[in-house]
Motif scaffolding. Structure first.
Motif, PDB file in Angstrom:
ATOM      1  N   UNK A   1       0.621  -1.241   0.072  1.00 18.54           N
ATOM      2  CA  UNK A   1      -0.520   0.230   0.044  1.00 18.54           C
ATOM      3  C   UNK A   1       0.423   1.053  -0.668  1.00 18.54           C
ATOM      4  N   UNK A   2       1.844   1.200   0.853  1.00 19.68           N
ATOM      5  CA  UNK A   2       3.272   2.272   0.456  1.00 19.68           C
ATOM      6  C   UNK A   2       3.272   2.096  -0.643  1.00 19.68           C
ATOM      7  N   UNK A   3       4.282   1.527  -1.073  1.00 15.90           N
ATOM      8  CA  UNK A   3       4.356   1.400  -3.071  1.00 15.90           C
ATOM      9  C   UNK A   3       3.045   2.412  -3.529  1.00 15.90           C
ATOM     10  N   UNK A   4       1.895   1.796  -3.312  1.00 17.85           N
ATOM     11  CA  UNK A   4       1.530   2.591  -4.426  1.00 17.85           C
ATOM     12  C   UNK A   4       1.146   3.774  -4.132  1.00 17.85           C
ATOM     13  N   UNK A   5       1.019   4.739  -2.776  1.00 20.35           N
ATOM     14  CA  UNK A   5       1.009   5.633  -2.299  1.00 20.35           C
ATOM     15  C   UNK A   5       1.985   6.454  -2.832  1.00 20.35           C
ATOM     16  N   UNK A   6       3.160   5.809  -2.852  1.00 17.84           N
ATOM     17  CA  UNK A   6       4.496   6.875  -3.277  1.00 17.84           C
ATOM     18  C   UNK A   6       4.450   7.116  -5.250  1.00 17.84           C
ATOM     19  N   UNK A   7       3.958   5.900  -5.921  1.00 17.43           N
ATOM     20  CA  UNK A   7       3.932   6.363  -7.001  1.00 17.43           C
ATOM     21  C   UNK A   7       3.099   6.974  -7.362  1.00 17.43           C
ATOM     22  N   UNK A   8       1.558   7.389  -6.733  1.00 13.39           N
ATOM     23  CA  UNK A   8       0.938   8.458  -7.107  1.00 13.39           C
ATOM     24  C   UNK A   8       1.617   9.900  -6.401  1.00 13.39           C
ATOM     25  N   UNK A   9       1.797   9.761  -5.777  1.00 11.05           N
ATOM     26  CA  UNK A   9       2.713  10.971  -5.441  1.00 11.05           C
ATOM     27  C   UNK A   9       3.842  11.593  -6.393  1.00 11.05           C
ATOM     28  N   UNK A  10       4.778  10.156  -7.159  1.00  6.74           N
ATOM     29  CA  UNK A  10       5.436  10.893  -7.786  1.00  6.74           C
ATOM     30  C   UNK A  10       4.743  11.810  -9.127  1.00  6.74           C
ATOM     31  N   UNK A  11       4.307  10.580  -9.561  1.00  4.95           N
ATOM     32  CA  UNK A  11       3.386  11.027 -10.825  1.00  4.95           C
ATOM     33  C   UNK A  11       2.465  12.321 -10.442  1.00  4.95           C
ATOM     34  N   UNK A  12       2.002  13.051  -9.536  1.00  5.60           N
ATOM     35  CA  UNK A  12       1.809  14.511  -8.693  1.00  5.60           C
ATOM     36  C   UNK A  12       2.162  15.136  -9.315  1.00  5.60           C
TER      37      UNK A  12
ATOM     38  N   UNK B   1       5.539  -6.375  -7.686  1.00  5.66           N
ATOM     39  CA  UNK B   1       4.945  -5.413  -9.143  1.00  5.66           C
ATOM     40  C   UNK B   1       5.368  -4.386  -8.718  1.00  5.66           C
ATOM     41  N   UNK B   2       4.707  -3.760  -7.626  1.00  2.00           N
ATOM     42  CA  UNK B   2       4.935  -2.120  -7.078  1.00  2.00           C
ATOM     43  C   UNK B   2       6.350  -1.578  -7.102  1.00  2.00           C
ATOM     44  N   UNK B   3       6.820  -3.053  -7.193  1.00  4.93           N
ATOM     45  CA  UNK B   3       8.741  -1.865  -6.530  1.00  4.93           C
ATOM     46  C   UNK B   3       9.188  -1.882  -7.985  1.00  4.93           C
ATOM     47  N   UNK B   4       8.817  -2.249  -8.618  1.00  5.93           N
ATOM     48  CA  UNK B   4       9.081  -2.610 -10.375  1.00  5.93           C
ATOM     49  C   UNK B   4       8.685  -1.480 -11.216  1.00  5.93           C
ATOM     50  N   UNK B   5       7.286  -1.187 -10.912  1.00  9.02           N
ATOM     51  CA  UNK B   5       6.759   0.147 -11.482  1.00  9.02           C
ATOM     52  C   UNK B   5       7.400   1.683 -10.669  1.00  9.02           C
TER      53      UNK B   5
END
Length: 284
Positions: A75-86, A254-258
């Protein structure tokens, strides 16, 4: 620093118990470095880190501790991905790409029968590569240059349109009214297109089928954008060698690669690199 400043403060509250010796930010730093330096094996990676990078961290876990922390960090990985995308300029663009790709998790019948993924993964067929596989399908929504925005894993027996509908319905806040979503022929369907138009207010653009009137043409060049993103994940980031053995493990790896891809794109935007999805500066 980015995680400490932009993600962890938004979680609110203090973790119960003694603070971990390896912080969440340090854990994700290790996870991103593992993917970028192409160490699919956690055992080989931890051995390399202890030998070469121990001076950079106050504490380094052993393999079992690293795997447990990484499995729990999905879940933390998903949050960081979205934060970077923003943070990247294309977050405000009106174009998004969607597609799915196989995520194999086993290569033999004996492994399938003993796997902890039984009941979650399944058999599927990839037309692009003419092969059967056992595992999941990765569904991905990205910006034009390939920055991941949101994603999910699903049993390959489920229909692509149904899974993508559920993903976009869950994360509808990430799809702004008036945007264009570029997809392939697998997402053709009146119901899916009506959902995008009526519920989300976005316009679906996809290649025309042979039995349809001409609308958008073949879109061959544009469709290669999302295929290039998947090729980067499979080739340079070893997506299919994730090594996950449980649902949480497959999700986190998978989130690690993304996350590694998202971090590279964000850094390339920050430093003004010409090619935003290039990993050449990070993979050696």
């Amino acid at each position: 620093m980015f995680i400490d400043d932009h993600v962890l403060p938004c979680q609110g509250g203090r973790r119960i118990g003694r603070p971990p010796r390896l912080t969440d930010a340090e854990l994700l730093c290790l996870a991103v470095a593992q993917a970028l330096l192409d160490f699919p094996s956690a055992r080989h990676w931890i051995r390399f880190v202890h030998a070469r990078l121990s001076h950079l961290f106050r504490y380094l876990p052993q393999q079992s501790g690293y795997n447990k922390r990484l499995n729990a960090a999905g879940p933390l990985i998903s949050q960081v991905i979205e934060a970077l995308a923003r943070q990247v300029p294309t977050w405000h663009d009106d174009l998004r790409l969607i597609d799915s790709t196989p995520l194999p998790c086993a290569a033999s019948r004996e492994t399938v029968k003993r796997s902890g993924l039984a009941g979650h993964a399944g058999y599927g067929y990839c037309r692009s590569h003419s092969r059967f596989f056992w595992g999941f399908r990765l569904y991905l929504l990205t910006t034009a240059e390939g920055m991941p925005v949101t994603w999910c894993l699903a049993n390959p027996k489920l229909g692509e349109r149904e899974v993508m509908t559920a993903l976009l319905e869950r994360d509808h806040r990430l799809v702004r009214n008036g945007r264009v979503i570029l997809a392939d022929k697998g997402f053709a369907g009146k119901g899916f297109e009506a959902f995008l138009t009526d519920c989300l207010g976005v316009h679906l653009v996809r290649p025309d089928r042979k039995n349809e009137p001409v609308r958008h043409g073949r879109l061959a060049r544009s469709r290669q954008w999302i295929e290039a993103v998947f090729d980067t994940l499979r080739g340079q980031l070893s997506l299919e060698q994730h090594g996950g053995r449980t649902p949480a493990g497959v999700f986190a790896r998978t989130g690690q690669r993304l996350l590694a891809l998202a971090a590279a794109i964000w850094h390339n935007w920050t430093t003004g690199a010409k090619t935003k999805r290039s990993l050449i500066a990070y993979d050696h």
